[in-house]
Design a protein around this motif. Structure first.
Motif, mmCIF file in Angstrom:
data_model
loop_
_atom_site.group_PDB
_atom_site.id
_atom_site.type_symbol
_atom_site.label_atom_id
_atom_site.label_comp_id
_atom_site.label_asym_id
_atom_site.label_seq_id
_atom_site.Cartn_x
_atom_site.Cartn_y
_atom_site.Cartn_z
ATOM 1 N N PHE A 82 38.181 -13.049 -20.065
ATOM 2 C CA PHE A 82 38.364 -14.897 -20.706
ATOM 3 C C PHE A 82 39.391 -14.832 -19.679
ATOM 4 O O PHE A 82 39.905 -14.030 -19.008
ATOM 5 C CB PHE A 82 38.998 -14.407 -21.741
ATOM 6 C CG PHE A 82 38.613 -14.163 -23.024
ATOM 7 C CD1 PHE A 82 38.453 -16.307 -23.502
ATOM 8 C CD2 PHE A 82 38.284 -13.378 -23.696
ATOM 9 C CE1 PHE A 82 37.495 -16.523 -24.865
ATOM 10 C CE2 PHE A 82 37.496 -13.865 -25.152
ATOM 11 C CZ PHE A 82 37.470 -15.047 -25.575
ATOM 12 N N HIS A 157 36.635 -19.308 -22.546
ATOM 13 C CA HIS A 157 35.477 -18.057 -21.313
ATOM 14 C C HIS A 157 34.919 -18.508 -19.878
ATOM 15 O O HIS A 157 35.505 -19.451 -19.664
ATOM 16 C CB HIS A 157 34.011 -18.447 -22.289
ATOM 17 C CG HIS A 157 34.203 -17.732 -23.526
ATOM 18 N ND1 HIS A 157 33.703 -16.618 -24.091
ATOM 19 C CD2 HIS A 157 34.744 -19.143 -24.825
ATOM 20 C CE1 HIS A 157 34.016 -16.578 -25.077
ATOM 21 N NE2 HIS A 157 33.867 -18.088 -25.122
ATOM 22 N N SER A 176 28.153 -18.665 -23.535
ATOM 23 C CA SER A 176 29.753 -17.473 -23.631
ATOM 24 C C SER A 176 29.987 -17.342 -25.351
ATOM 25 O O SER A 176 30.439 -16.297 -24.919
ATOM 26 C CB SER A 176 30.882 -18.358 -22.714
ATOM 27 O OG SER A 176 30.143 -18.887 -21.750
ATOM 28 N N THR A 181 30.166 -10.566 -28.013
ATOM 29 C CA THR A 181 31.801 -10.895 -27.881
ATOM 30 C C THR A 181 32.647 -10.236 -28.873
ATOM 31 O O THR A 181 33.411 -10.113 -28.681
ATOM 32 C CB THR A 181 32.196 -12.285 -27.859
ATOM 33 O OG1 THR A 181 31.572 -12.807 -28.691
ATOM 34 C CG2 THR A 181 31.464 -12.998 -26.421
ATOM 35 N N HIS A 230 26.678 -19.348 -18.955
ATOM 36 C CA HIS A 230 26.977 -17.248 -18.964
ATOM 37 C C HIS A 230 25.160 -17.310 -18.272
ATOM 38 O O HIS A 230 24.942 -17.761 -18.308
ATOM 39 C CB HIS A 230 26.576 -17.298 -20.207
ATOM 40 C CG HIS A 230 26.639 -15.160 -20.274
ATOM 41 N ND1 HIS A 230 25.566 -14.757 -20.867
ATOM 42 C CD2 HIS A 230 27.399 -14.751 -19.320
ATOM 43 C CE1 HIS A 230 25.317 -13.353 -20.591
ATOM 44 N NE2 HIS A 230 26.599 -13.479 -19.939
#
Length: 462
Positions: A82, A157, A176, A181, A230
């Protein structure tokens, strides 16, 4: 001027920039690396100021180049990270390393407040992994630096932060959010209740489709700017666009990750215990995945083999599959390596590696590969689950390992198994996701050096 799409592909080590033409052919690239800096606790982390400067300086230079007409730009980066911004868009903290340890006290308090670790891991499809579950970073910040946390307007992100540098528009997107997470409830298809209870969700901008781009004037030029993606999810995109039938992708390297974008099986507690997890595709649907630390374990064990047998460190790269050795070791059917970095199936792990029982480096190396491939097979079959899969793609560094490839082909005779080679996988995916162009049916064959795997003929009854 050649019309191109630009992509920044930001890895933990290598920072890359590519230009692709309309056929997704690479026409330009630049690579760089930065030494890590340290956060306030002395833990190594990304040199974010240096990265910011490189991104802007390079893009401004390429924009003014006479040979290229940049029509679009997108961003692929590693996940579980982050960047925290205040209301003016200023960066408030270092980009904390996902390998940074989570204090035991914080983890204990979290589960006391929110329930059983295994239940939360199952609901969020995120095996417990400290800061690699990047949602825990937010909990840690809130409870150790409450003043700083209160100053956060947006937690972006990492891919979306890189996009923000160019657009000034804060957004969130599925790939993301979904990369282990511990933020997302996969059953309810929204943020998990612990995120809501902690009021952490207010730090996240609106979720918008990963395919979204903004048409903007940047330095006097009209450009379509993507919102980022991502990297593991991005690497999957060329396969999803180029292959019509269900498949799994085994991506090998430091981690070996098997991705199954066609599974509808919810994760069980047993799956989570075996390090099975979910990612999110660009449409918010789950990708069933498994991972284990194969490349890291391989590196550790090969170093020991070289020291024991007095071989140079590159010796392993030239070893070919030996049918005689394989038969001998297979008939023995015992495990001999203490695999320290691998979490799955450790119940039957041997207490210590004993290399003295092997007569040569080649024999020990074959045994090592047999044991690693056995784990690879278990993790891949776990990722396949009940899906109607007929094809397996393998990419990454282990496609160069002949023993690995031969053994994979042997274990998966019922599948069509193909090796592919594309160092541009995640960058290509980022370029493709903001394009409306369909892939030619031969794209993978023509661009990914695809090779069909044939299992070795053992000439003995199996």
């Amino acid at each position: 001027m050649k019309k191109v799409t630009a992509v920044f592909d930001i890895g933990k080590t290598n920072k890359k920039f590519f230009l692709f033409d309309k056929n997704y052919k690479e026409v330009y690239k630049e690579y760089t690396k930065f030494d890590e800096i340290k956060d306030e606790d002395g833990f190594p982390t990304e040199n974010l100021p240096a990265l910011q400067k490189w991104l802007k300086d390079l893009f401004n230079r390429i924009l003014s180049a006479e040979e290229f007409d940049i029509r679009a730009i997108n961003f692929s980066t590693y996940g579980a990270s982050f960047v925290h911004l205040d209301k003016k868009g200023n960066v408030l903290t270092p980009l904390y390393n996902y390998q940074k340890p989570l204090p035991e006290k914080i983890a204990k308090e979290f589960y006391e407040d929110h329930g059983d670790p295994l239940i939360i891991a199952t609901e969020t499809a995120s095996p417990t992994a400290e800061m690699l579950n990047s949602g825990m970073q937010l909990y840690w910040l809130k409870h150790t630096q409450p003043g700083l946390f209160a100053s956060i307007k947006y937690s972006l992100h990492f891919p979306q932060y890189i996009s923000f540098l160019f657009t000034g528009i804060p957004v969130s997107e599925f790939t993301s959010i979904g990369c282990h997470t511990a933020l997302w409830d996969y059953k309810k298809n929204t943020y998990h209740k612990w995120v809501i209870n902690q009021e952490i969700d207010i730090n996240f901008p609106f979720i918008i489709p990963t395919q979204t781009s903004f048409n903007m004037i940047y330095n006097g030029k009209r450009i379509k700017i993507g919102i980022g993606i991502h990297d593991s999810s991005s690497a999957l995109i060329p396969y999803l666009l180029g292959e019509k039938k269900p498949f799994v992708l085994i991506s090998t390297g430091t981690w070996s990750i098997t991705l199954n974008p066609f599974s509808t099986d919810p994760l069980s507690k047993k799956d989570i215990k075996n390090n099975c997890l979910n990612y999110l595709k660009v449409d918010g649907k789950p990708v069933r995945a498994t991972r284990f630390f194969m490349g890291n374990e391989y590196k550790t064990q090969v170093k020991k083999l070289c020291e024991h047998f007095g071989k140079p460190k590159e010796y392993h790269k030239n070893i070919k599959f030996d049918l005689h050795l394989y038969r001998k070791l297979k008939n023995n059917n015992k495990r001999h390596f203490r695999l320290k970095e691998i979490r799955i199936d450790n119940d039957n792990n041997v207490s210590e590696t004993s290399l003295s029982i092997f007569s040569s480096f080649e024999e020990a190396f074959h045994q090592l590969m047999i044991e690693l491939v056995n784990i690879q097979v278990k993790t891949t079959r776990l990722a396949i689950g009940n899906s109607d899969i007929k094809k397996i793609y393998i990419d990454g560094g282990f496609t160069e390992n002949e023993i690995f490839i031969k053994l994979i082909a042997l274990h998966f005779k019922e599948y069509k198994v193909r090796t592919t080679k594309s160092p541009l996988g995640s960058a290509l995916g980022a370029a493709m996701i903001i394009s409306n162009r369909k892939l030619d049916s031969r794209f993978l064959k023509d661009n990914y050096q695809m090779q069909k795997l044939q299992p070795p003929v053992l000439q003995v009854q199996e």
